[in-house]
Design a protein around this motif. Sequence first.
Motif, mmCIF file in Angstrom:
data_model
loop_
_atom_site.group_PDB
_atom_site.id
_atom_site.type_symbol
_atom_site.label_atom_id
_atom_site.label_comp_id
_atom_site.label_asym_id
_atom_site.label_seq_id
_atom_site.Cartn_x
_atom_site.Cartn_y
_atom_site.Cartn_z
ATOM 1 N N ILE A 738 -44.922 52.570 -39.262
ATOM 2 C CA ILE A 738 -44.861 53.596 -38.232
ATOM 3 C C ILE A 738 -44.676 52.930 -36.876
ATOM 4 N N CYS A 739 -43.599 53.286 -36.186
ATOM 5 C CA CYS A 739 -43.256 52.662 -34.913
ATOM 6 C C CYS A 739 -43.378 53.683 -33.779
ATOM 7 N N LEU A 740 -43.916 53.221 -32.668
ATOM 8 C CA LEU A 740 -44.000 54.081 -31.488
ATOM 9 C C LEU A 740 -42.605 54.445 -30.999
ATOM 10 N N PRO A 741 -42.484 55.528 -30.209
ATOM 11 C CA PRO A 741 -41.164 55.879 -29.676
ATOM 12 C C PRO A 741 -40.506 54.700 -28.987
ATOM 13 N N CYS A 742 -39.213 54.567 -29.184
ATOM 14 C CA CYS A 742 -38.440 53.454 -28.621
ATOM 15 C C CYS A 742 -37.223 54.015 -27.885
ATOM 16 N N LYS A 755 -37.276 51.089 -43.629
ATOM 17 C CA LYS A 755 -38.623 51.558 -43.972
ATOM 18 C C LYS A 755 -39.463 51.838 -42.730
ATOM 19 N N SER A 756 -38.816 51.891 -41.588
ATOM 20 C CA SER A 756 -39.523 52.129 -40.327
ATOM 21 C C SER A 756 -39.284 53.550 -39.849
ATOM 22 N N ILE A 757 -40.383 54.276 -39.597
ATOM 23 C CA ILE A 757 -40.281 55.614 -39.019
ATOM 24 C C ILE A 757 -40.552 55.485 -37.523
ATOM 25 N N TYR A 758 -39.507 55.726 -36.736
ATOM 26 C CA TYR A 758 -39.650 55.702 -35.288
ATOM 27 C C TYR A 758 -40.055 57.099 -34.831
ATOM 28 N N LEU A 759 -41.241 57.175 -34.223
ATOM 29 C CA LEU A 759 -41.734 58.481 -33.786
ATOM 30 C C LEU A 759 -40.791 59.079 -32.749
ATOM 31 N N GLY A 760 -40.634 60.400 -32.818
ATOM 32 C CA GLY A 760 -39.727 61.079 -31.903
ATOM 33 C C GLY A 760 -40.324 61.282 -30.527
ATOM 34 N N PHE A 761 -39.433 61.426 -29.543
ATOM 35 C CA PHE A 761 -39.889 61.703 -28.184
ATOM 36 C C PHE A 761 -40.610 63.050 -28.116
ATOM 37 N N LEU A 805 -43.201 56.804 -20.679
ATOM 38 C CA LEU A 805 -42.412 55.993 -21.608
ATOM 39 C C LEU A 805 -42.909 54.549 -21.655
ATOM 40 N N ILE A 806 -43.292 54.032 -20.518
ATOM 41 C CA ILE A 806 -43.772 52.643 -20.486
ATOM 42 C C ILE A 806 -45.129 52.539 -21.166
ATOM 43 N N ARG A 807 -46.031 53.479 -20.872
ATOM 44 C CA ARG A 807 -47.379 53.422 -21.456
ATOM 45 C C ARG A 807 -47.353 53.569 -22.975
ATOM 46 N N ILE A 808 -46.350 54.279 -23.513
ATOM 47 C CA ILE A 808 -46.282 54.419 -24.970
ATOM 48 C C ILE A 808 -45.504 53.245 -25.567
ATOM 49 N N ASN A 809 -45.136 52.290 -24.703
ATOM 50 C CA ASN A 809 -44.491 51.041 -25.123
ATOM 51 C C ASN A 809 -43.067 51.252 -25.629
ATOM 52 N N ALA A 810 -42.373 52.228 -25.027
ATOM 53 C CA ALA A 810 -40.999 52.519 -25.444
ATOM 54 C C ALA A 810 -40.009 51.450 -24.999
#
Length: 998
Positions: A738-742, A755-761, A805-810
């Motif tokens: 599970i990957c944080l929004p990018c 196999k990586s789920i990138y969380l949606g905005f 966006l920065i705080r969620i490490n995008a």
Amino acid sequence: MYLNCHTYYSLRFGTFSEVALLELAKENSIQALVLTDINNTSACLNFVRKAKDFNIKPIIGIDFRNDNDQLYVGIARNNEGFRELNQYLSYHSEKGIKLPEIPTVIFNHCYVIYPFEKVLQLEKTEFKPYEFIGVSVEELRKLRFSKLLSYKNKLVIQQQVTIRNKRDFNAHRLLRSIDKNCLLSKLDTSEECLITDKMYPLETLKETFMDFKFILANTQHILDTCTIDFSFGNHRISQNLKLYTNTFNEDYELLERLCYQNLKKRYSNPSPRVIKRLKTELHTIKTLDFVSFFLINYDIVSYAKSKGYFHVGRGSGANSIVAYIIGITDVDPIELDLYFERFINPFRASPPDFDIDFSWKDRDDVTAYIFKRFKHTALMATYNTFKYRAVVRELGKVFGLPKEEIDKLSKGNYTLSNLDDISKLVLRYGKLIEGFPNYLSVHSAGIIILEKPVHYYSATDLPPKGFPTVQFDMIIAEDVGIFKFDILGQRGLAKIKEALEIIKTNRPEAQDIDITNVEAFKADKNINQLLKSGGAIGAYYVESPAMRGLMQQLQTDNYLGLVAASSIIRPGVSSSGMKDEYIRRHCNPEKRKDAHPILMQIMPETYGVMVYQEDVLKVANQFADLTLGEADILRRGMSGKYRSRKEFLEVEQKFISNCRNKGFNDDLIFEVWNQIKSFAGYAFAKGHSASYAVESYQSLFLKCYYPLEFMTAVLNNGGGFYSAEHYLHEAKKQGAKICLPCINKSDHPNRLIGKSIYLGFGYLKNLETYNVQKIITERQLHGNYKSLDDFIDRIAISIEQLTILIRINAFRFTQKHKTELLWQAIFKLNAMGTKSQQAPLFKIQHKQFKLPKLKTNWIENAYDEMELLGFPLCNYFNLVNEQMIDGILAKDMKDYVEKKVVIYGSLVTTRFNKTVQGKLMRLSTFIDKKGNYFDAVHFSGVVDQYPINGLGVYACYGTIKDRFGFYSMVVVSSKKMAILPDPRNATESVHKTVNRIS
């Protein structure tokens, strides 16, 4: 003599039902009565239906008003006149246009009555042949001195009936205050009716108008020349579209041809049993004139298939082999031995139910197609009524009570003897107004397709859905012979469709998947193991804790077992004890001998236990010797749509009498009858359960072989029973990262890459949708963002939005820590000042700021994730800041039955329920340290003492129970574990985070 009567469908104005109006008329010796609700026709059809019970001639019309300003009353001379009135009202209602003070259309089949005062106000002197002047009892004294007295052939009685007594008048004033959202003391008298707007005995009315006999004669003429008929009850005829083609024979030939053309698709080698069943059904459908009903459903499904939309056909129609062969349903009635008479029989006056589910994304397009394809179409309405607690709150505001007092009254936290007079009035009138219709809404699924224009039956509104909606509900509709088509939207089909799309993108090596190959899915041991082990998280209809627990108890590992489980979990079967009896007999074959021999013979598949609606019909017919017609009365009673208990009670007496005549003892008779009664409004038809099971198997196939694609689709379609956080946990168990929004890899929904789920905005609730659209569009047009500077150059964004966006490490692709990026963003955006929305012609040279090395840790990230996403990506167990004593794991519960133990669990879901005694209890599902599920019950003794306060880890102490091999905990005590403080501000963050998680 009463041409202007209201019911409580004159919303927030009238004070009693249409039946109460008829009772009032009967008491006052009235033989003909005109119902004219304010801009509403909701009560008209039932008023006509019930009038014969009171030996009263029903006449219907509409009281046309702008707000509370009465303009005129329209009265239908006949059915055509009712259509004219409905069409006139609907035109103004749908377009939101105020009604004119004088109608702008010519009425050919109606009377129009202008109130006495309105005629004087308008100075109207010319009247069409169908136009009259209405005079009330109160206005009679004015008439003697009015120039309108000369219009002798135009004057009629217009004694408005809105109330019966002072209590009704008080309720009326309260309703008007609720409607105007004002204090009772501030209600303008122009918003009220008069205290004299009531019904007088016929003789009293005649005496009052004795000096004006011409008025009595004119009024009687109107009553005598009006008639309305809808052929109700046993004499009703179907008002649905009668022909799909040009003639009935063409319709039947088309249906028959479709069956034989598609027969081989369903049965490669049709057996004599299949052919016989098909011929029997076709004959019955033809005899009962349901051919067009089948063809219309076929048309709707065919359109959906042409657009690539998935559907599920269910309801009692799923018992039909005709529906199965032509593709309305996907349930084989031969395989499941579905009871034909549940679906349709010679005594059934209404066609079978076809509940057709589409994806929630596709349903509106299917609805639009139906309105375009069929001429006389509308949505069904439903009535939203005043609920007691809500109306008490409204009345509290009307009386000006303080909020604390209103809260106390609505929640029932009071002693009656301690209340003041105002509070007692609130409660008294709350009980009176409870159940009154408050406003009309749209039925969740019902669409009507008629032979005649919709306005022959009702006026229509245009709610936000954008489709005309009638003003009556499904029960009234069936009484008049209008049978709805149920077009529903659900998320389960959307999950299946999107999962297949994700598979094509993410796993192009996968061969084309035939999701309709359900027969292969049913036989797949891996798929069935998911059912048996409770591993169905995400799969439609089988993922709830109750359903997963039931399948573990039954060790369900096949399609027929799932069909049974889908039905016995319903409240009727469960509450009657039949659920437990079925499980007991399923798990312990020696218990099956407890079944009565006749019941075992009737229902061998369910061990003599009634599970489906068909079972009730079989028992009524074969156990109690009721006819199929009488059994059909039971079916209607069980459907929850039944209006009168009279026929049902007669069948009950016949059931008991027949059983006694057959020599059955009363204990057995009443045990069986009470089981039948428990089905009312709850039980499924077997075909209905089977339809659900087909969709469940499709979901389970995807969950079994394409789990990451499937779980991504589940997340993108609103999940299901559980929270998004829990579906992410399930995806991790299936091997997902599970990957944080990018900024460079995420979209608005979740995106699976490998196999990586990138969380949606979309999870970032405070991130504006407009900014998300800009970020994605710019990336698609000009490529990935290379750095924070590049992003700032290409996207006009505020520092507040960029901070999210920065705080969620995008921006983690930059390899810079987010704390450094935050400072850089502040410096750069401040240096740039206000940024134009237009792209710059030349690239800006950003000044580089040198920052000291900043310390951070993973706990800060977890707190940022909880704030911005609503949950952390780390395990809640990692955040616990208390010592956890030794406890067991979920897998060990079987070794501690009837023993008290501690299990630490991270809360998945919790809900309240009620015990048989009506006491409050709580049902919760947790995952242990290893990620395995366990269920816990807080009974009434501990439910308040040990509350569940939001997500987090709980120390659960209680007794392990074994229920048919399914283990759970009865909680004795529980405690929520404290979590690590935010190192950036320990004291404040602990407080904030506890609240946030709660």
